[in-house]
Design a protein around this motif. Structure first.
Motif, PDB file in Angstrom:
ATOM      1  N   THR A  80       0.671  -1.176   0.108  1.00  7.30           N
ATOM      2  CA  THR A  80       0.199   0.059   0.429  1.00  7.30           C
ATOM      3  C   THR A  80       0.696   1.243  -0.127  1.00  7.30           C
ATOM      4  O   THR A  80       1.859   1.519   0.985  1.00  7.30           O
ATOM      5  CB  THR A  80      -1.360  -0.216   1.353  1.00  7.30           C
ATOM      6  OG1 THR A  80      -1.746  -1.613   1.460  1.00  7.30           O
ATOM      7  CG2 THR A  80      -1.917   1.330   1.475  1.00  7.30           C
ATOM      8  N   ILE A  81       0.748   2.315  -1.337  1.00  2.00           N
ATOM      9  CA  ILE A  81       1.819   3.669  -0.794  1.00  2.00           C
ATOM     10  C   ILE A  81       0.531   4.660  -1.108  1.00  2.00           C
ATOM     11  O   ILE A  81      -0.375   4.457  -1.903  1.00  2.00           O
ATOM     12  CB  ILE A  81       2.233   3.254  -2.364  1.00  2.00           C
ATOM     13  CG1 ILE A  81       2.445   2.238  -2.327  1.00  2.00           C
ATOM     14  CG2 ILE A  81       3.130   5.024  -2.087  1.00  2.00           C
ATOM     15  CD1 ILE A  81       4.002   1.747  -2.326  1.00  2.00           C
ATOM     16  N   PHE A  82       0.312   5.063  -0.015  1.00  3.03           N
ATOM     17  CA  PHE A  82      -0.691   6.093   0.315  1.00  3.03           C
ATOM     18  C   PHE A  82      -0.283   7.229   1.164  1.00  3.03           C
ATOM     19  O   PHE A  82       0.564   7.384   2.172  1.00  3.03           O
ATOM     20  CB  PHE A  82      -1.622   5.056   1.968  1.00  3.03           C
ATOM     21  CG  PHE A  82      -2.379   6.019   2.480  1.00  3.03           C
ATOM     22  CD1 PHE A  82      -3.683   6.252   0.896  1.00  3.03           C
ATOM     23  CD2 PHE A  82      -3.365   6.736   4.124  1.00  3.03           C
ATOM     24  CE1 PHE A  82      -5.234   7.395   2.235  1.00  3.03           C
ATOM     25  CE2 PHE A  82      -4.222   7.019   4.165  1.00  3.03           C
ATOM     26  CZ  PHE A  82      -5.129   7.801   2.913  1.00  3.03           C
ATOM     27  N   GLY A  83      -1.133   8.306   0.538  1.00  2.00           N
ATOM     28  CA  GLY A  83      -0.674   9.475   0.976  1.00  2.00           C
ATOM     29  C   GLY A  83       0.579  10.529   1.137  1.00  2.00           C
ATOM     30  O   GLY A  83       0.581  11.422   2.022  1.00  2.00           O
ATOM     31  N   ASN A  84       1.295   9.885   0.307  1.00  2.00           N
ATOM     32  CA  ASN A  84       2.837  10.170  -0.298  1.00  2.00           C
ATOM     33  C   ASN A  84       2.642  11.581  -0.984  1.00  2.00           C
ATOM     34  O   ASN A  84       1.785  11.651  -1.386  1.00  2.00           O
ATOM     35  CB  ASN A  84       3.807   9.379  -0.328  1.00  2.00           C
ATOM     36  CG  ASN A  84       4.097   8.462   0.419  1.00  2.00           C
ATOM     37  OD1 ASN A  84       4.265   7.962   1.294  1.00  2.00           O
ATOM     38  ND2 ASN A  84       3.364   6.539   0.773  1.00  2.00           N
ATOM     39  N   THR A  85       3.525  12.689  -0.796  1.00  2.00           N
ATOM     40  CA  THR A  85       3.823  13.416  -1.470  1.00  2.00           C
ATOM     41  C   THR A  85       5.162  13.226  -2.073  1.00  2.00           C
ATOM     42  O   THR A  85       6.318  12.808  -1.735  1.00  2.00           O
ATOM     43  CB  THR A  85       3.881  14.620  -1.218  1.00  2.00           C
ATOM     44  OG1 THR A  85       3.012  15.065   0.085  1.00  2.00           O
ATOM     45  CG2 THR A  85       4.373  15.842  -2.248  1.00  2.00           C
ATOM     46  N   VAL A  86       5.641  13.025  -3.823  1.00  2.00           N
ATOM     47  CA  VAL A  86       5.980  12.498  -4.030  1.00  2.00           C
ATOM     48  C   VAL A  86       6.421  13.408  -5.507  1.00  2.00           C
ATOM     49  O   VAL A  86       5.946  14.061  -6.339  1.00  2.00           O
ATOM     50  CB  VAL A  86       6.180  10.930  -5.375  1.00  2.00           C
ATOM     51  CG1 VAL A  86       7.500  10.810  -5.829  1.00  2.00           C
ATOM     52  CG2 VAL A  86       5.719   9.786  -3.583  1.00  2.00           C
ATOM     53  N   HIS A  87       7.997  14.618  -5.306  1.00  2.00           N
ATOM     54  CA  HIS A  87       7.574  15.343  -6.563  1.00  2.00           C
ATOM     55  C   HIS A  87       9.446  15.556  -6.851  1.00  2.00           C
ATOM     56  O   HIS A  87      10.384  14.987  -5.581  1.00  2.00           O
ATOM     57  CB  HIS A  87       6.991  16.162  -5.401  1.00  2.00           C
ATOM     58  CG  HIS A  87       7.868  16.883  -3.930  1.00  2.00           C
ATOM     59  ND1 HIS A  87       8.985  17.967  -3.926  1.00  2.00           N
ATOM     60  CD2 HIS A  87       7.993  16.480  -2.702  1.00  2.00           C
ATOM     61  CE1 HIS A  87       9.298  17.925  -2.926  1.00  2.00           C
ATOM     62  NE2 HIS A  87       8.678  16.800  -2.501  1.00  2.00           N
ATOM     63  N   ASP A  88       9.374  16.061  -8.061  1.00  2.00           N
ATOM     64  CA  ASP A  88      11.131  17.236  -8.197  1.00  2.00           C
ATOM     65  C   ASP A  88      11.895  15.728  -7.658  1.00  2.00           C
ATOM     66  O   ASP A  88      13.080  15.658  -7.067  1.00  2.00           O
ATOM     67  CB  ASP A  88      11.533  17.602  -7.081  1.00  2.00           C
ATOM     68  CG  ASP A  88      10.605  19.222  -6.930  1.00  2.00           C
ATOM     69  OD1 ASP A  88      10.971  19.903  -7.917  1.00  2.00           O
ATOM     70  OD2 ASP A  88       9.681  19.324  -5.998  1.00  2.00           O
ATOM     71  N   LYS A  89      11.465  14.689  -8.353  1.00  2.00           N
ATOM     72  CA  LYS A  89      12.519  13.597  -9.053  1.00  2.00           C
ATOM     73  C   LYS A  89      13.107  13.717 -10.114  1.00  2.00           C
ATOM     74  O   LYS A  89      12.165  14.633 -11.559  1.00  2.00           O
ATOM     75  CB  LYS A  89      11.755  12.231  -8.868  1.00  2.00           C
ATOM     76  CG  LYS A  89      10.717  11.508  -7.713  1.00  2.00           C
ATOM     77  CD  LYS A  89      11.389  11.528  -6.539  1.00  2.00           C
ATOM     78  CE  LYS A  89      12.553  10.518  -6.023  1.00  2.00           C
ATOM     79  NZ  LYS A  89      13.018  10.449  -5.122  1.00  2.00           N
ATOM     80  N   MET A  90      14.680  12.678 -10.099  1.00  2.00           N
ATOM     81  CA  MET A  90      15.481  13.103 -11.515  1.00  2.00           C
ATOM     82  C   MET A  90      16.311  11.428 -10.945  1.00  2.00           C
ATOM     83  O   MET A  90      15.961  10.695 -10.940  1.00  2.00           O
ATOM     84  CB  MET A  90      16.112  14.175 -11.013  1.00  2.00           C
ATOM     85  CG  MET A  90      16.855  13.870  -9.666  1.00  2.00           C
ATOM     86  SD  MET A  90      18.145  15.483  -9.525  1.00  2.00           S
ATOM     87  CE  MET A  90      16.412  16.294  -8.496  1.00  2.00           C
ATOM     88  N   PRO A  91      16.598  11.689 -12.379  1.00  2.00           N
ATOM     89  CA  PRO A  91      17.148  10.577 -12.934  1.00  2.00           C
ATOM     90  C   PRO A  91      18.544  10.732 -11.959  1.00  2.00           C
ATOM     91  O   PRO A  91      19.158  11.281 -10.994  1.00  2.00           O
ATOM     92  CB  PRO A  91      17.922  10.818 -13.966  1.00  2.00           C
ATOM     93  CG  PRO A  91      17.091  11.519 -14.960  1.00  2.00           C
ATOM     94  CD  PRO A  91      16.448  12.474 -13.756  1.00  2.00           C
ATOM     95  N   GLY A  92      18.601   8.455 -11.552  1.00  2.00           N
ATOM     96  CA  GLY A  92      19.753   8.648 -10.481  1.00  2.00           C
ATOM     97  C   GLY A  92      19.946   7.091 -10.331  1.00  2.00           C
ATOM     98  O   GLY A  92      19.762   6.457 -11.587  1.00  2.00           O
ATOM     99  N   PRO A  93      20.900   7.138  -9.385  1.00  2.00           N
ATOM    100  CA  PRO A  93      21.858   5.209  -9.676  1.00  2.00           C
ATOM    101  C   PRO A  93      20.552   4.191 -10.057  1.00  2.00           C
ATOM    102  O   PRO A  93      20.453   3.175 -10.652  1.00  2.00           O
ATOM    103  CB  PRO A  93      22.305   4.919  -8.813  1.00  2.00           C
ATOM    104  CG  PRO A  93      22.884   6.513  -7.998  1.00  2.00           C
ATOM    105  CD  PRO A  93      21.548   7.143  -8.377  1.00  2.00           C
TER     106      PRO A  93
END
Length: 401
Positions: free
Chosen positions: A198-211
């Motif tokens: 369950t992936i609930f109520g998260n704020t996911v932002h400003d992701k960029m390429p990484g390893p």
């Protein structure tokens, strides 16, 4: 592991057909869309773009999984601490989160305050809760930039943290990732070969390429029966949510905006998206490729490049959706889209092309009780075979054939 991650690339490759093409003008930043004959906007260029992303991503993750498992095999997290049950404080009982995790018995609760750097390994735990309370911070470090790496676990919960890097969930059942703020390199949350998470109520932002990722907000590969609910996913380098080779995953009540793209599903079966708002993404609101028996209901796709696009997908249901004011088009079907149902959909005021578009090699799709008005070239174009239209309100139909 190779079987898990290679299926997505194989399926997308199956839809690519070499042919002589002619380019048409496109929106800024989007690859050229090609045609074989008038009206057929063959999505080869776009499929190639996603194929490259999927192949690169799958290969990268496969290599990292093998590296992680080789360098940190199952059972390697032993330590000299006595095993602890009940509530554990960090700092207090232990100075680091890793020490507390390694010492925790099944069912323990770890309460964390403060800021920490590192990649925390949560291996083989059952019913463990790690609680960031009012916003403890964990910043992932080289080589993975993964504040939490959860492997071979069951019913582990990570909640209430500020996380910089990726939350990595591998071969795990019933994990809960709840109420976190996730930013920085890699994807935000990766669910790999796992189920009932369950992936609930998260704020996911400003992701960029990484390893270990390309900058998607939430990414599922080879995973089933997971719930992605109530998340706010925005301003990520790639898509908000990507699901590859997934079955019976549920996306609900998510807000997905200002990413490169909203959602992609590749080789998915019986997944659902409901009560989501997907808007102002650079490319598609949702793109469904080589997938079947999925449902999209009670959702909005506004001011993207396209609202909903299906490529080579069959037996899907699209119901009670709004696809308005997109830059190119509303709901578009390409390549062997068969037996799909659209009901009570609105596709109005899409700027450049059509509200509804059914390409050559589409057949036996049904659009009913739907509306398309005020769109660019035409409200509805049907180049397919035996597509069915029932009780619709269209301003114009096949006006440029």
């Amino acid at each position: 592991m190779k079987a898990l991650f290679s299926i997505s690339a194989i399926v997308v490759l199956a839809i690519l057909i070499g042919c002589q093409k002619e380019s048409l003008p496109t929106a800024a930043g989007e690859p050229n869309i090609s045609v074989q004959k008038p009206g057929n906007r063959n999505e080869v260029a776009d499929a190639t773009l996603l194929r490259q992303q999927v192949e690169t991503k799958s290969k990268l993750i496969q290599e990292k999984v093998e590296e992680m498992n080789r360098q940190n095999p199952a059972g390697s997290r032993s330590n000299s601490f006595a095993k602890v049950t009940g509530v554990i404080k960090v700092p207090g009982d232990y100075e680091t989160i890793q020490e507390a995790v390694d010492a925790a018995e099944d069912g323990a609760i770890i309460n964390v305050t403060g800021s920490f750097n590192g990649n925390i390994w949560v291996d083989g735990k059952t019913n463990l809760t790690i609680n960031g309370g009012d916003g403890a911070t964990v910043t992932g470090q080289q080589p993975y930039y993964a504040p939490f790496i959860i492997r071979w676990a069951e019913n582990v919960t990570i909640k209430g943290f500020n996380l910089v890097g990726v939350v990595y969930v591998y071969s795990t059942q019933g994990a809960t990732i709840k109420g976190n703020d996730v930013s920085g390199p890699n994807d935000g949350i990766e669910i790999l070969g796992s189920s009932r998470c369950t992936i609930f109520g998260n704020t996911v932002h400003d992701k960029m390429p990484g390893p270990i990722g390309t900058g998607d907000g939430i990414y599922l590969d080879g995973s089933s029966e997971n719930v992605i609910k109530g998340n706010h996913i925005f301003s990520n380098d790639k898509y908000g949510i990507g699901v590859i080779a997934g079955t019976r995953n549920s996306l609900r009540d998510n807000i997905i905006s200002n990413n490169q793209g909203g959602v992609y599903w590749v080789a998915t079966y019986q997944n659902s998206l409901r009560d989501c708002r997907t808007f102002s993404n650079l490319y598609r609101g949702i793109w469904i490729i080589e997938s079947s028996e999925n449902e999209i209901k009670d959702s909005e796709f506004l001011r993207n490049q396209f609202g909903i696009m299906l490529t080579g997908s069959s037996d899907n249901l699209i119901k009670d959706v709004t696809c308005n004011e997109n830059e190119m088009g509303g709901i578009h079907f390409y390549y062997n889209c068969l037996n799909n149902m659209v009901a009570n959909a609105t596709a109005d005021n899409n700027r450049t092309w059509e509200g509804f578009y059914l390409d050559y090699e589409t057949a036996n799709n049904t659009i009913k009780d739907s509306e398309a008005r005020g769109n660019g070239t035409c409200d509805v174009i049907d180049y397919g075979t035996d597509n069915i239209f029932i009780n619709n309100d269209f301003g114009s139909f096949n006006c440029v054939l």
